[in-house]
Enzyme design. Structure first.
Site, PDB file in Angstrom:
ATOM      1  N   PRO A   1      -0.662  -6.695  12.011  1.00  0.00           N
ATOM      2  CA  PRO A   1      -1.157  -6.204  13.361  1.00  0.00           C
ATOM      3  C   PRO A   1      -2.641  -5.492  13.110  1.00  0.00           C
ATOM      4  CG  PRO A   1       0.868  -5.329  12.898  1.00  0.00           C
ATOM      5  CD  PRO A   1       0.568  -6.000  11.677  1.00  0.00           C
TER       6      PRO A   1
ATOM      7  N   CYS B   1      25.178   6.403 -22.126  1.00  0.00           N
ATOM      8  CA  CYS B   1      24.201   6.983 -23.116  1.00  0.00           C
ATOM      9  C   CYS B   1      23.742   8.573 -22.521  1.00  0.00           C
ATOM     10  CB  CYS B   1      23.032   6.363 -23.163  1.00  0.00           C
ATOM     11  SG  CYS B   1      21.905   6.128 -21.794  1.00  0.00           S
TER      12      CYS B   1
ATOM     13  N   CYS C   1      24.215   8.134 -16.803  1.00  0.00           N
ATOM     14  CA  CYS C   1      24.787   6.737 -17.194  1.00  0.00           C
ATOM     15  C   CYS C   1      26.044   7.140 -18.073  1.00  0.00           C
ATOM     16  CB  CYS C   1      23.802   6.173 -18.137  1.00  0.00           C
ATOM     17  SG  CYS C   1      24.420   4.746 -19.236  1.00  0.00           S
TER      18      CYS C   1
ATOM     19  N   ASN D   1       8.995  -6.251  -1.193  1.00  0.00           N
ATOM     20  CA  ASN D   1       9.858  -5.366  -0.561  1.00  0.00           C
ATOM     21  C   ASN D   1      11.126  -5.304  -1.340  1.00  0.00           C
ATOM     22  OD1 ASN D   1       8.207  -5.550   1.465  1.00  0.00           O
ATOM     23  ND2 ASN D   1       9.372  -6.598   2.965  1.00  0.00           N
TER      24      ASN D   1
ATOM     25  N   ALA E   1       4.762  -9.466  12.851  1.00  0.00           N
ATOM     26  CA  ALA E   1       5.444 -10.622  12.075  1.00  0.00           C
ATOM     27  C   ALA E   1       6.663 -11.391  12.932  1.00  0.00           C
ATOM     28  CB  ALA E   1       5.980 -10.363  10.595  1.00  0.00           C
TER      29      ALA E   1
ATOM     30  N   GLY F   1       2.614  -9.052   6.526  1.00  0.00           N
ATOM     31  CA  GLY F   1       3.089  -7.652   6.517  1.00  0.00           C
ATOM     32  C   GLY F   1       2.802  -6.974   5.345  1.00  0.00           C
ATOM     33  N   THR F   2       1.752  -7.209   4.733  1.00  0.00           N
ATOM     34  CA  THR F   2       1.143  -6.296   3.428  1.00  0.00           C
ATOM     35  C   THR F   2      -0.167  -5.915   3.747  1.00  0.00           C
ATOM     36  OG1 THR F   2       0.755  -6.207   1.223  1.00  0.00           O
ATOM     37  CG2 THR F   2       0.631  -8.353   2.260  1.00  0.00           C
TER      38      THR F   2
ATOM     39  N   ASP G   1      14.088  -3.860   0.012  1.00  0.00           N
ATOM     40  CA  ASP G   1      15.389  -3.408   0.792  1.00  0.00           C
ATOM     41  C   ASP G   1      16.250  -4.706   1.183  1.00  0.00           C
ATOM     42  OD1 ASP G   1      12.870  -3.961   3.607  1.00  0.00           O
ATOM     43  OD2 ASP G   1      14.147  -5.580   2.581  1.00  0.00           O
TER      44      ASP G   1
ATOM     45  N   HIS H   1       9.348  -6.408  -6.691  1.00  0.00           N
ATOM     46  CA  HIS H   1       9.487  -4.979  -7.333  1.00  0.00           C
ATOM     47  C   HIS H   1      10.536  -4.328  -7.205  1.00  0.00           C
ATOM     48  CE1 HIS H   1       4.950  -4.764  -5.125  1.00  0.00           C
ATOM     49  NE2 HIS H   1       4.929  -5.102  -6.385  1.00  0.00           N
TER      50      HIS H   1
HETATM   51  C1  BV8 Z   1       1.229  -2.619 -12.721  1.00  0.00           C
HETATM   52  C2  BV8 Z   1       9.052  -0.382  -5.573  1.00  0.00           C
HETATM   53  C3  BV8 Z   1       0.466  -2.755 -14.965  1.00  0.00           C
HETATM   54  C4  BV8 Z   1       9.094   0.940  -5.325  1.00  0.00           C
HETATM   55  C5  BV8 Z   1       6.452  -0.676  -5.120  1.00  0.00           C
HETATM   56  C6  BV8 Z   1      -5.465  -2.904  -9.935  1.00  0.00           C
HETATM   57  C7  BV8 Z   1      -6.318  -2.242  -8.938  1.00  0.00           C
HETATM   58  C8  BV8 Z   1      -5.814  -0.843  -8.467  1.00  0.00           C
HETATM   59  C9  BV8 Z   1      -4.460  -0.384  -8.960  1.00  0.00           C
HETATM   60  C10 BV8 Z   1      -3.828  -1.068  -9.624  1.00  0.00           C
HETATM   61  C11 BV8 Z   1      -4.413  -2.162 -10.240  1.00  0.00           C
HETATM   62  N1  BV8 Z   1      -3.464  -2.556 -11.189  1.00  0.00           N
HETATM   63  C12 BV8 Z   1      -2.200  -1.588 -11.246  1.00  0.00           C
HETATM   64  C13 BV8 Z   1      -2.558  -0.735 -10.257  1.00  0.00           C
HETATM   65  C14 BV8 Z   1      -1.959   0.508  -9.839  1.00  0.00           C
HETATM   66  C15 BV8 Z   1      -0.772   0.151  -8.802  1.00  0.00           C
HETATM   67  C16 BV8 Z   1      -1.246  -0.076  -7.761  1.00  0.00           C
HETATM   68  O1  BV8 Z   1      -1.693  -1.366  -7.285  1.00  0.00           O
HETATM   69  N2  BV8 Z   1      -1.631   1.023  -6.933  1.00  0.00           N
HETATM   70  C17 BV8 Z   1      -2.387   0.677  -5.588  1.00  0.00           C
HETATM   71  C18 BV8 Z   1      -1.620   1.915  -4.784  1.00  0.00           C
HETATM   72  C19 BV8 Z   1      -3.704   0.815  -5.570  1.00  0.00           C
HETATM   73  N3  BV8 Z   1       0.145  -0.834  -9.355  1.00  0.00           N
HETATM   74  C20 BV8 Z   1       1.116  -0.771 -10.081  1.00  0.00           C
HETATM   75  O2  BV8 Z   1       1.350   0.420 -10.599  1.00  0.00           O
HETATM   76  C21 BV8 Z   1       2.043  -1.860 -10.451  1.00  0.00           C
HETATM   77  N4  BV8 Z   1       1.876  -1.927 -11.827  1.00  0.00           N
HETATM   78  O3  BV8 Z   1       0.230  -2.845 -12.217  1.00  0.00           O
HETATM   79  O4  BV8 Z   1       1.741  -2.394 -13.963  1.00  0.00           O
HETATM   80  C22 BV8 Z   1       0.338  -0.998 -15.485  1.00  0.00           C
HETATM   81  C23 BV8 Z   1       1.078  -0.376 -16.208  1.00  0.00           C
HETATM   82  C24 BV8 Z   1       1.074   0.908 -16.722  1.00  0.00           C
HETATM   83  C25 BV8 Z   1      -0.109   1.780 -16.202  1.00  0.00           C
HETATM   84  C26 BV8 Z   1      -0.725   1.107 -15.063  1.00  0.00           C
HETATM   85  C27 BV8 Z   1      -0.636  -0.200 -14.846  1.00  0.00           C
HETATM   86  C28 BV8 Z   1       3.297  -1.691  -9.884  1.00  0.00           C
HETATM   87  C29 BV8 Z   1       3.150  -1.895  -8.517  1.00  0.00           C
HETATM   88  C30 BV8 Z   1       4.684  -1.769  -7.800  1.00  0.00           C
HETATM   89  C31 BV8 Z   1       4.956  -0.531  -7.154  1.00  0.00           C
HETATM   90  N5  BV8 Z   1       6.073  -0.504  -6.410  1.00  0.00           N
HETATM   91  N6  BV8 Z   1       7.587  -0.729  -4.516  1.00  0.00           N
HETATM   92  C32 BV8 Z   1       9.930   1.143  -4.250  1.00  0.00           C
HETATM   93  O5  BV8 Z   1       9.770   0.236  -3.495  1.00  0.00           O
HETATM   94  O6  BV8 Z   1       9.981   2.401  -3.943  1.00  0.00           O
HETATM   95  S1  BV8 Z   1       5.007  -1.192  -4.156  1.00  0.00           S
HETATM   96  C33 BV8 Z   1       5.280  -0.829  -2.706  1.00  0.00           C
HETATM   97  O7  BV8 Z   1       4.065  -1.043  -2.169  1.00  0.00           O
HETATM   98  C34 BV8 Z   1       6.308  -1.353  -1.826  1.00  0.00           C
HETATM   99  O8  BV8 Z   1       7.199  -2.573  -2.584  1.00  0.00           O
HETATM  100  C35 BV8 Z   1       5.472  -2.128  -0.766  1.00  0.00           C
HETATM  101  O9  BV8 Z   1       6.044  -3.314  -0.346  1.00  0.00           O
HETATM  102  C36 BV8 Z   1       4.245  -2.082  -1.637  1.00  0.00           C
HETATM  103  C37 BV8 Z   1       3.183  -2.801  -0.935  1.00  0.00           C
HETATM  104  O10 BV8 Z   1       2.883  -2.158   0.315  1.00  0.00           O
HETATM  105  P1  BV8 Z   1       2.875  -3.049   1.417  1.00  0.00           P
HETATM  106  O11 BV8 Z   1       4.022  -3.889   1.526  1.00  0.00           O
HETATM  107  O12 BV8 Z   1       1.567  -3.750   1.955  1.00  0.00           O
HETATM  108  O13 BV8 Z   1       3.317  -1.887   2.325  1.00  0.00           O
HETATM  109  P2  BV8 Z   1       2.177  -1.189   3.277  1.00  0.00           P
HETATM  110  O14 BV8 Z   1       3.060   0.003   3.817  1.00  0.00           O
HETATM  111  O15 BV8 Z   1       1.129  -0.811   2.402  1.00  0.00           O
HETATM  112  O16 BV8 Z   1       1.405  -1.851   4.398  1.00  0.00           O
HETATM  113  C38 BV8 Z   1       2.352  -2.475   5.472  1.00  0.00           C
HETATM  114  C39 BV8 Z   1       1.728  -3.310   6.140  1.00  0.00           C
HETATM  115  O17 BV8 Z   1       2.588  -4.035   7.320  1.00  0.00           O
HETATM  116  C40 BV8 Z   1       0.366  -2.714   7.018  1.00  0.00           C
HETATM  117  O18 BV8 Z   1      -0.822  -3.774   6.688  1.00  0.00           O
HETATM  118  C41 BV8 Z   1       0.780  -2.931   8.328  1.00  0.00           C
HETATM  119  O19 BV8 Z   1      -0.448  -3.079   9.156  1.00  0.00           O
HETATM  120  C42 BV8 Z   1       1.719  -3.961   8.310  1.00  0.00           C
HETATM  121  N7  BV8 Z   1       2.604  -4.090   9.433  1.00  0.00           N
HETATM  122  C43 BV8 Z   1       3.283  -2.748  10.235  1.00  0.00           C
HETATM  123  N8  BV8 Z   1       4.002  -3.361  11.083  1.00  0.00           N
HETATM  124  C44 BV8 Z   1       4.148  -4.778  11.002  1.00  0.00           C
HETATM  125  C45 BV8 Z   1       3.353  -5.294   9.630  1.00  0.00           C
HETATM  126  N9  BV8 Z   1       3.148  -6.408   9.665  1.00  0.00           N
HETATM  127  C46 BV8 Z   1       3.866  -7.451  10.125  1.00  0.00           C
HETATM  128  N10 BV8 Z   1       4.697  -7.183  11.110  1.00  0.00           N
HETATM  129  C47 BV8 Z   1       5.030  -5.661  11.672  1.00  0.00           C
HETATM  130  N11 BV8 Z   1       5.488  -5.483  12.617  1.00  0.00           N
END
Ligand code: BV8
Length: 244
Positions: A213, A149, A146, A102, A230, A186-187, A104, A119
């Protein structure tokens, strides 16, 4: 709900605990998760599409305004019982680290200090080109530039298709590989490389506990998976584990 006795015992005996959190932990604070539909103006956009350098290059104003909206939402949001329970957890064991996806800042707002922000943090802004942190800017410029620059300013977060800071990532994997108890809370366990951390912990003998959930790709692999929010499940689990 009564939790399994061997989990309660494991919590009491643990020496080295790692927690990985995702956007779901902030859901009960009113912050939309990445996979929930966003609200209002932003409902038409997919966050995964917006949180990229390509989107910023294509429409810097739109992406900057999205982050301004999220920054303000996060600033107004209060930690929920899940964040507060996590803050209390950090002094229960000799080794503890909260690794969060997160951006936030709510874990720190709840009092957590041992936090690793994989992140980045949307409350921090930096120069796109120099990477240097900037604390104030001309609000009339959208996005601002900036003053050193002339490059655009941007949120200090890791976008999709950007690499995570090596030192933080190495620390996250090293800590996960020696954990004896690993919580994933929560992920959706989709985003890499964060989603690999629980697997590394399990491969090295940790007990894995998921709180969410809904089911995730991790659910079948974890030692325990509790379906619920959570802010309800975690305080309840800690209550049973600590107050025998
Ligand atoms: C990288 C900052 C190398 C920005 C974020 C391998 C396989 C597949 C894909 C990839 C891989 N390697 C790299 C990739 C690509 C990509 C990726 O993973 N894509 C996904 C979509 C498949 N990864 C990257 O690009 C990463 N970089 O690997 O570098 C590289 C370099 C160059 C080229 C390629 C690769 C960078 C990843 C970081 C991205 N930035 N955040 C911003 O915040 O604006 S990630 C973003 O998603 C947030 O930080 C968020 O936290 C995060 C993960 O999502 P979740 O936290 O899980 O949130 P989500 O909404 O998905 O799920 C919420 C969950 O909560 C749900 O399950 C829900 O049921 C649950 N929930 C709901 N209510 C509750 C609850 N749980 C508990 N209590 C509740 N009340």
């Amino acid at each position: 709900m009564r939790f399994p006795q061997d989990l309660l015992n494991a919590i009491r005996k643990a020496k080295n605990v790692i927690v990985l959190t995702g956007a779901g932990v902030s859901a009960e604070s009113g912050i939309p998760t990445f996979r929930d539909a966003q609200t209002g103006l932003w409902a038409q956009y997919d966050p995964v599409e917006l949180a990229t350098p390509e989107a910023f290059a294509k429409n810097p104003k739109l992406v900057w305004e999205w982050y301004t909206w999220r920054r303000e939402l996060a600033s107004r949001a209060n930690p929920n019982p899940g964040h507060i329970a996590l803050a209390k957890m950090e002094n229960l064991w000799s080794q503890f680290l909260l690794i969060t996806q997160n951006t936030d800042g709510l874990h720190q707002k709840a009092g957590s200090q041992k936090v690793l922000e994989l992140h980045g943090n949307i409350q921090r802004t930096k120069c796109f080109r120099e990477g240097r942190r900037v604390k104030s800017w001309n609000e009339d410029q959208i996005p601002p530039r900036c003053q050193q620059c002339g490059s655009y300013l941007r949120p200090d977060v890791v976008w999709f298709n950007e690499s995570l800071p090596n030192d933080l990532l190495q620390q996250a994997f090293d800590s996960s590989s020696v954990a004896d108890l690993f919580f994933s809370i929560g992920t959706s366990s989709i985003v890499q490389p964060a989603a690999s951390l629980p697997l590394v912990a399990l491969q090295n003998g940790a007990m894995g506990v998921e709180i969410n959930p809904t089911q995730t790709p991790l659910t079948q692999t974890m030692t325990y998976s509790f379906q619920g929010p959570a802010g309800v499940v975690l305080p309840n689990l800690l209550e049973q584990a600590i107050h025998k």
